[in-house]
Motif scaffolding. Structure first.
Motif, PDB file in Angstrom:
ATOM      1  N   ASP A   1       1.044  -1.315   0.097  1.00  0.00           N
ATOM      2  CA  ASP A   1      -0.100   0.038   0.088  1.00  0.00           C
ATOM      3  C   ASP A   1       0.942   1.166   0.066  1.00  0.00           C
ATOM      4  O   ASP A   1       0.637   2.257  -0.878  1.00  0.00           O
ATOM      5  CB  ASP A   1      -0.760  -0.075   1.185  1.00  0.00           C
ATOM      6  N   LYS A   2       1.929   1.354   0.814  1.00  0.00           N
ATOM      7  CA  LYS A   2       2.904   2.474   0.854  1.00  0.00           C
ATOM      8  C   LYS A   2       3.357   2.923  -0.487  1.00  0.00           C
ATOM      9  O   LYS A   2       3.957   3.898  -0.827  1.00  0.00           O
ATOM     10  CB  LYS A   2       3.585   2.291   1.842  1.00  0.00           C
ATOM     11  N   VAL A   3       3.837   1.625  -1.242  1.00  0.00           N
ATOM     12  CA  VAL A   3       4.681   1.627  -2.335  1.00  0.00           C
ATOM     13  C   VAL A   3       3.582   2.187  -3.694  1.00  0.00           C
ATOM     14  O   VAL A   3       3.988   2.859  -4.450  1.00  0.00           O
ATOM     15  CB  VAL A   3       5.425   0.392  -2.767  1.00  0.00           C
ATOM     16  N   ARG A   4       2.323   1.875  -3.532  1.00  0.00           N
ATOM     17  CA  ARG A   4       1.378   2.237  -4.497  1.00  0.00           C
ATOM     18  C   ARG A   4       1.161   3.563  -4.523  1.00  0.00           C
ATOM     19  O   ARG A   4       0.713   4.017  -5.475  1.00  0.00           O
ATOM     20  CB  ARG A   4       0.157   1.283  -4.388  1.00  0.00           C
ATOM     21  N   ASP A   5       1.346   4.202  -3.304  1.00  0.00           N
ATOM     22  CA  ASP A   5       1.204   5.656  -3.448  1.00  0.00           C
ATOM     23  C   ASP A   5       2.307   6.681  -3.892  1.00  0.00           C
ATOM     24  O   ASP A   5       2.129   7.739  -4.009  1.00  0.00           O
ATOM     25  CB  ASP A   5       1.157   6.056  -1.784  1.00  0.00           C
ATOM     26  N   ILE A   6       3.494   5.863  -4.230  1.00  0.00           N
ATOM     27  CA  ILE A   6       4.534   6.679  -4.848  1.00  0.00           C
ATOM     28  C   ILE A   6       4.428   6.865  -6.207  1.00  0.00           C
ATOM     29  O   ILE A   6       4.092   5.985  -7.161  1.00  0.00           O
ATOM     30  CB  ILE A   6       5.787   5.883  -4.716  1.00  0.00           C
ATOM     31  N   LYS A   7       4.128   8.092  -6.773  1.00  0.00           N
ATOM     32  CA  LYS A   7       3.846   8.631  -7.980  1.00  0.00           C
ATOM     33  C   LYS A   7       5.222   8.149  -9.155  1.00  0.00           C
ATOM     34  O   LYS A   7       6.278   8.698  -8.514  1.00  0.00           O
ATOM     35  CB  LYS A   7       3.036   9.980  -7.969  1.00  0.00           C
ATOM     36  N   LYS A   8       4.882   8.207 -10.338  1.00  0.00           N
ATOM     37  CA  LYS A   8       5.816   8.234 -11.297  1.00  0.00           C
ATOM     38  C   LYS A   8       6.375   9.447 -11.575  1.00  0.00           C
ATOM     39  O   LYS A   8       5.698  10.339 -11.846  1.00  0.00           O
ATOM     40  CB  LYS A   8       5.406   7.301 -12.573  1.00  0.00           C
ATOM     41  N   PRO A   9       7.650   9.953 -11.170  1.00  0.00           N
ATOM     42  CA  PRO A   9       8.204  11.126 -11.859  1.00  0.00           C
ATOM     43  C   PRO A   9       7.963  11.772 -13.110  1.00  0.00           C
ATOM     44  O   PRO A   9       7.871  10.867 -13.989  1.00  0.00           O
ATOM     45  CB  PRO A   9       9.805  11.048 -11.164  1.00  0.00           C
ATOM     46  N   GLN A  10       7.793  12.733 -13.497  1.00  0.00           N
ATOM     47  CA  GLN A  10       7.305  13.308 -14.587  1.00  0.00           C
ATOM     48  C   GLN A  10       8.449  13.207 -15.786  1.00  0.00           C
ATOM     49  O   GLN A  10       8.426  12.889 -16.663  1.00  0.00           O
ATOM     50  CB  GLN A  10       6.880  14.804 -14.517  1.00  0.00           C
ATOM     51  N   SER A  11       9.709  13.243 -14.951  1.00  0.00           N
ATOM     52  CA  SER A  11      11.105  12.863 -16.045  1.00  0.00           C
ATOM     53  C   SER A  11      11.189  11.512 -16.404  1.00  0.00           C
ATOM     54  O   SER A  11      11.771  11.452 -17.342  1.00  0.00           O
ATOM     55  CB  SER A  11      12.420  13.099 -15.025  1.00  0.00           C
TER      56      SER A  11
END
Length: 244
Positions: A232-242
């Motif tokens: 659940d914690k890792v799913r909340d990490i958004k993919k950086p725009q770069s």
């Protein structure tokens, strides 16, 4: 071959096989079979197994033999968190101080990863070794070899988990692309984006294996019932725009 040399050879061989997942977590081996394989008596074989047990890589199972220890997901998650902190510091310092030759050495390692992908036969352990070489480079360039040593000592669970990601998910092109973007950010000295990409990159194994960690790969973890809370914690990490 003398007994001590035989012990060292058996220990080194089995350790490499455990870390590379040629021997999977939980896989059982009989001492007698190992004696036959290495054409050695029980004394050097048992001595090598004792050393592997002390390193936390195997455990003795009474009347059955030895078993590669299971992975611990809590340890893996904490190791990744620790690595994010240490590596962000190292890479940001590398970005501030690296000369063009140092960056070119990193690009050379990256190019070797690309050549592995483009020209068969592909060897997962060779790709992993280059991955290690690239990350090690900026720790050494910035004078943080102790940071890298601490990271590499996490063999019992973390190193094997990274190999599990490589051999199970085959996300080699994603890893290369993330490395390439990170090197570009280093050249451009974009420190905040460096942290974002490192966080996303180092949690990549958990993200890629999300769908199978509690099914196909569940048997590899001693704390399999706790995996969901970390996912659940890792799913909340958004993919950086770069990286988009």
């Amino acid at each position: 071959m003398r007994s001590k040399e035989t012990t060292n050879m058996i220990y080194t061989t089995l350790k490499q096989e455990i870390l590379s997942l040629a021997i999977r977590p939980g896989e059982l081996k009989k001492e007698g079979d190992l004696c036959d394989r290495f054409k050695a008596s029980r004394t050097p074989v048992h001595a090598a197994l004792e050393r592997l047990s002390e390193a936390g890589l195997i455990e003795f199972i009474p009347y059955k033999g030895v078993r590669a220890t299971l992975l611990n997901f809590s340890d893996i998650y904490q190791n990744i968190m620790m690595r994010i902190l240490l590596e962000t510091k190292a890479v940001q310092d590398f970005s501030r101080t690296a000369n063009p030759f140092a960056i070119e050495r990193c690009m050379h390692v990256l190019r070797k990863q690309e050549i592995l992908l483009e020209n068969g036969p592909f060897v997962e352990t060779a790709f992993y070794a280059l991955d290690v070489e690239l990350h090690q480079h900026w720790f050494e360039e910035t004078g943080f070899p102790l940071f890298w040593q601490i990271i590499q000592e996490a063999e019992i669970s973390y190193t094997r988990f990274r190999m599990l990601d490589i051999v199970e998910m085959h996300a080699f092109r994603d890893l290369v692309q993330e490395h390439r973007v990170l090197l570009l950010l280093i050249e451009q000295q974009k420190f905040e984006e460096i942290e974002q990409v490192i966080t996303y990159h180092l949690f990549g194994g958990i993200r890629r294996m999300d769908a199978v960690l509690q099914t196909d790969l569940r048997m590899y973890f001693s704390d399999c019932n706790d995996i969901e809370k970390y996912l659940d914690k890792v799913r909340d990490i958004k993919k950086p725009q770069s990286l988009a």
